[in-house]
Design an enzyme around this catalytic site. Structure first.
Site, PDB file in Angstrom:
ATOM      1  N   LYS A  73      -4.724  -8.878   5.184  1.00 62.81           N
ATOM      2  CA  LYS A  73      -6.081  -9.248   4.737  1.00 62.81           C
ATOM      3  C   LYS A  73      -5.973 -10.057   3.460  1.00 62.81           C
ATOM      4  CE  LYS A  73      -6.104  -6.176   1.062  1.00 62.81           C
ATOM      5  NZ  LYS A  73      -6.041  -6.574  -0.359  1.00 62.81           N
ATOM      6  N   PRO A 116       5.075  -9.634   3.201  1.00 60.17           N
ATOM      7  CA  PRO A 116       5.737  -9.232   1.961  1.00 60.17           C
ATOM      8  C   PRO A 116       5.160  -7.940   1.393  1.00 60.17           C
ATOM      9  CG  PRO A 116       4.249 -11.073   1.566  1.00 60.17           C
ATOM     10  CD  PRO A 116       4.226 -10.825   3.041  1.00 60.17           C
ATOM     11  N   ALA A 135       2.109  -7.372  -2.296  1.00 58.63           N
ATOM     12  CA  ALA A 135       1.608  -8.738  -2.279  1.00 58.63           C
ATOM     13  C   ALA A 135       0.094  -8.822  -2.396  1.00 58.63           C
ATOM     14  CB  ALA A 135       2.050  -9.429  -0.986  1.00 58.63           C
ATOM     15  N   GLY A 171      -2.299  -6.125   1.777  1.00 56.47           N
ATOM     16  CA  GLY A 171      -2.639  -4.905   2.514  1.00 56.47           C
ATOM     17  C   GLY A 171      -1.681  -4.585   3.644  1.00 56.47           C
ATOM     18  N   GLY A 172      -0.477  -5.111   3.594  1.00 57.11           N
ATOM     19  CA  GLY A 172       0.475  -4.903   4.690  1.00 57.11           C
ATOM     20  C   GLY A 172       0.697  -3.421   4.988  1.00 57.11           C
ATOM     21  N   GLY A 173       1.023  -2.649   3.971  1.00 56.38           N
ATOM     22  CA  GLY A 173       1.291  -1.217   4.150  1.00 56.38           C
ATOM     23  C   GLY A 173       0.052  -0.467   4.618  1.00 56.38           C
ATOM     24  N   SER A 174      -1.108  -0.821   4.060  1.00 55.70           N
ATOM     25  CA  SER A 174      -2.365  -0.179   4.476  1.00 55.70           C
ATOM     26  C   SER A 174      -2.651  -0.487   5.939  1.00 55.70           C
ATOM     27  CB  SER A 174      -3.530  -0.679   3.622  1.00 55.70           C
ATOM     28  OG  SER A 174      -3.313  -0.411   2.262  1.00 55.70           O
ATOM     29  N   ASP A 216      -7.398   1.087   0.854  1.00 56.65           N
ATOM     30  CA  ASP A 216      -7.600  -0.058   1.743  1.00 56.65           C
ATOM     31  C   ASP A 216      -7.368   0.264   3.216  1.00 56.65           C
ATOM     32  OD1 ASP A 216      -8.249  -1.720  -0.323  1.00 56.65           O
ATOM     33  OD2 ASP A 216      -6.327  -2.780  -0.366  1.00 56.65           O
TER      34      ASP A 216
HETATM   35  O1  C5P Z   1      -5.685   4.031  -3.017  1.00 55.01           O
HETATM   36  P1  C5P Z   1      -4.379   3.404  -3.275  1.00 55.01           P
HETATM   37  O2  C5P Z   1      -3.229   4.369  -3.048  1.00 55.01           O
HETATM   38  O3  C5P Z   1      -4.164   2.117  -2.580  1.00 55.01           O
HETATM   39  O4  C5P Z   1      -4.362   3.055  -4.823  1.00 55.01           O
HETATM   40  C1  C5P Z   1      -3.172   2.778  -5.528  1.00 55.01           C
HETATM   41  C2  C5P Z   1      -3.460   2.861  -7.014  1.00 55.01           C
HETATM   42  O5  C5P Z   1      -4.289   1.761  -7.408  1.00 55.01           O
HETATM   43  C3  C5P Z   1      -4.196   4.080  -7.462  1.00 55.01           C
HETATM   44  O6  C5P Z   1      -3.322   5.135  -7.737  1.00 55.01           O
HETATM   45  C4  C5P Z   1      -4.904   3.595  -8.711  1.00 55.01           C
HETATM   46  O7  C5P Z   1      -4.008   3.562  -9.788  1.00 55.01           O
HETATM   47  C5  C5P Z   1      -5.240   2.163  -8.363  1.00 55.01           C
HETATM   48  N1  C5P Z   1      -6.601   1.988  -7.828  1.00 55.01           N
HETATM   49  C6  C5P Z   1      -7.696   2.111  -8.663  1.00 55.01           C
HETATM   50  N2  C5P Z   1      -8.947   1.912  -8.165  1.00 55.01           N
HETATM   51  C7  C5P Z   1      -9.132   1.610  -6.864  1.00 55.01           C
HETATM   52  C8  C5P Z   1      -8.031   1.477  -5.990  1.00 55.01           C
HETATM   53  C9  C5P Z   1      -6.774   1.688  -6.507  1.00 55.01           C
HETATM   54  O8  C5P Z   1      -7.543   2.375  -9.851  1.00 55.01           O
HETATM   55  N3  C5P Z   1     -10.371   1.405  -6.422  1.00 55.01           N
END
Ligand code: C5P
Length: 290
Positions: free
Chosen positions: A10, A93, A96, A99-102, A135
């Protein structure tokens, strides 16, 4: 040989951060566009256990991998007995902002659910997805989406008429940006940290009405503030793509990938072809039509 599933990436046409929450996450409004550039997952049901295989040495294949955790979450929630072998062909990658892993995690949930005759509905899948990462729910829908909250509250949207037929160039500089780092650093940029809500609605309305220039005027990414300070070359990429005729160019998510939208395929191809002369060969690149 299991069945193959495409796991798309994405870009965030808009990532507008509205403030930091008490739980440490950030409240945001983001508009995400699926891009037909994929990882491939091969999924084969097994009598027991979760076996993940992936050719990329940097990626663990145990519980630290989102695909593994997605499979675990599916079996726990669905009460389905059995196991799975998954081969992840990683083409996108890492770190990046694409959102590849998501996407891999969401694809794993969708694949297992379909292979078992849909024991979970979309609401249940969305709950599992949200627990895996902010994500992940977006990737369950296969459509553009407005995401709110910390990103997990997704409203799927009709495809944007104004973007149909445009060409997107993706460039990764060869270094990644850690998402927690980008959000942490945002604290030093109060204007970027505390965006005004409403931008997402304006962007969506314009792009759905077919008003490309009004829509693209709302493209913005709050996380460019910390990213550009540390990596000024990312800002230079955007100047380059604009000079090459891009209609819009932005860092995606928490970076480090940059995307650029072009009206003509030849312009997009030329921008990629001339890129190494300006900046050296990118770590990764792709081109796709929306
Ligand atoms: O939800 P996800 O694991 O992708 O988020 C990774 C990190 O990014 C979170 O631990 C946080 O530090 C930060 N984050 C945030 N606010 C968001 C999404 C992610 O602070 N809305």
């Amino acid at each position: 040989m299991g069945r193959q599933w495409l796991s798309p990436c994405k870009v965030n046409l808009l990532l507008n951060i509205l403030g930091r929450r008490a739980d440490g996450f950030h409240e945001l409004e983001t508009v995400m566009q699926p891009i037909p550039v994929h990882d491939v997952l091969e999924v084969e049901l097994r009598p027991e256990g979760i076996a993940l295989e992936c050719g990329v040495p940097e990626l663990p294949v145990d519980r630290r991998n989102l695909v593994y955790r997605a499979a675990e979450a599916f079996f726990a929630a669905s009460k389905v007995t059995g196991g799975v072998a998954i081969r992840l062909d990683k083409r996108l990658p890492l770190a990046a902002g694409l959102g590849g892993g998501s996407g891999n995690a969401a694809t794993t949930l969708l694949a297992l659910n379909e292979l078992h005759g849909a024991p979970l509905d979309l609401r249940q899948l969305s709950e599992l997805a949200a627990a895996l990462g902010s994500d992940v729910p977006f990737f369950l829908h296969g459509k553009p989406g407005l995401a709110e909250g910390r990103g997990e509250k997704v409203t799927p949207l009709d495809s944007f008429a104004a973007l149909a037929g445009l060409h997107i160039v993706l460039v990764h500089p060869g270094f990644g940006i850690s998402t927690p780092w980008a959000y942490r650093e945002l604290a030093r940029f109060p204007a970027a940290l505390n965006g005004a809500p409403g931008r997402a609605r304006r962007l969506i309305d314009s792009l759905q009405r077919g008003s490309l220039s009004a829509g693209l005027a709302e493209c913005y990414n709050s996380l460019e503030a910390p990213a550009f300070e540390k990596y000024p070359v990312l800002g230079l990429f955007q100047g380059y793509f604009r000079k090459k005729g891009a209609l819009a160019t932005l860092m995606s998510g928490s970076g480090s990938a940059t995307f650029a939208l072009f009206g003509e395929r030849t312009e997009a191809e030329q921008a990629l072809a001339d890129f190494p002369a300006e900046f050296g060969t990118p770590g990764w690149q792709a081109i796709a039509t929306l």
